[in-house]
Write a protein that holds these residues in place. Structure first.
Motif, mmCIF file in Angstrom:
data_model
loop_
_atom_site.group_PDB
_atom_site.id
_atom_site.type_symbol
_atom_site.label_atom_id
_atom_site.label_comp_id
_atom_site.label_asym_id
_atom_site.label_seq_id
_atom_site.Cartn_x
_atom_site.Cartn_y
_atom_site.Cartn_z
ATOM 1 N N ASN A 182 -8.483 9.862 -0.048
ATOM 2 C CA ASN A 182 -8.603 9.130 0.359
ATOM 3 C C ASN A 182 -7.965 7.145 1.049
ATOM 4 O O ASN A 182 -8.957 6.469 2.024
ATOM 5 C CB ASN A 182 -10.039 8.055 -0.935
ATOM 6 C CG ASN A 182 -11.110 9.714 -0.714
ATOM 7 O OD1 ASN A 182 -11.053 9.805 0.172
ATOM 8 N ND2 ASN A 182 -11.404 9.224 -1.667
ATOM 9 N N ILE A 183 -7.302 6.561 -0.034
ATOM 10 C CA ILE A 183 -6.606 5.213 0.196
ATOM 11 C C ILE A 183 -5.790 5.549 1.561
ATOM 12 O O ILE A 183 -6.215 5.105 2.075
ATOM 13 C CB ILE A 183 -5.610 5.360 -0.883
ATOM 14 C CG1 ILE A 183 -6.682 4.514 -2.070
ATOM 15 C CG2 ILE A 183 -4.790 4.006 -0.298
ATOM 16 C CD1 ILE A 183 -5.304 4.579 -3.291
ATOM 17 N N LEU A 192 1.416 4.459 -2.621
ATOM 18 C CA LEU A 192 0.985 5.555 -2.288
ATOM 19 C C LEU A 192 2.218 6.226 -3.113
ATOM 20 O O LEU A 192 2.041 7.694 -3.923
ATOM 21 C CB LEU A 192 0.489 6.090 -0.920
ATOM 22 C CG LEU A 192 -0.793 4.975 -0.010
ATOM 23 C CD1 LEU A 192 -0.972 5.296 0.789
ATOM 24 C CD2 LEU A 192 -1.572 6.441 -0.912
ATOM 25 N N LEU A 243 1.131 -1.220 0.445
ATOM 26 C CA LEU A 243 -0.422 0.119 0.177
ATOM 27 C C LEU A 243 0.851 1.335 0.352
ATOM 28 O O LEU A 243 0.401 1.826 -1.062
ATOM 29 C CB LEU A 243 -1.638 -0.148 0.881
ATOM 30 C CG LEU A 243 -1.740 1.118 1.224
ATOM 31 C CD1 LEU A 243 -2.998 0.936 -0.040
ATOM 32 C CD2 LEU A 243 -2.422 1.474 2.393
#
Length: 108
Positions: A44-45, A16, A12
């Motif tokens: 949002n992530i 990003l 993740l």
């Protein structure tokens, strides 16, 4: 199970970082609307992953783009976003400190 969670987190964070790099690279090529959509995706992530400083910085960049358009200093924001993503502390005080760092850099 903990190893899988740590690997997922690293994946993740890598995603990003790639998105932040792409924002920085493509900022002058994209419309303000598309740039804002991409910044919102990062926000949002990051928010879902509880990376509060990054989520707050992305929200700040989105607001700067809405307010200043092409005059917003995307590079300053993305530089600090890169710093925030790897920081150990992910709380409100840390988010505020990173936002203050952006303000200080923009004030020059």
């Amino acid at each position: 199970m903990a190893i899988a969670a740590a690997e997922d987190r690293l994946t993740l964070i890598d995603e990003l970082r790639a998105r932040i790099d792409q924002l920085d690279r493509d900022a002058r090529l994209l419309s303000i609307g598309e740039l804002c959509r991409r910044v919102d995706a990062v926000r949002n992530i990051a928010g879902a992953a509880r990376l509060l400083p990054l989520a707050r910085l992305a929200g700040g960049l989105r607001d700067a783009l809405a307010r200043e358009g092409r005059g917003a200093s995307v590079r300053t924001w993305t530089d600090v976003m890169r710093e925030a993503i790897g920081h150990d502390a992910q709380d409100e005080a840390t988010a505020t400190a990173f936002l203050t760092a952006v303000a200080a850099r923009l004030a020059g």
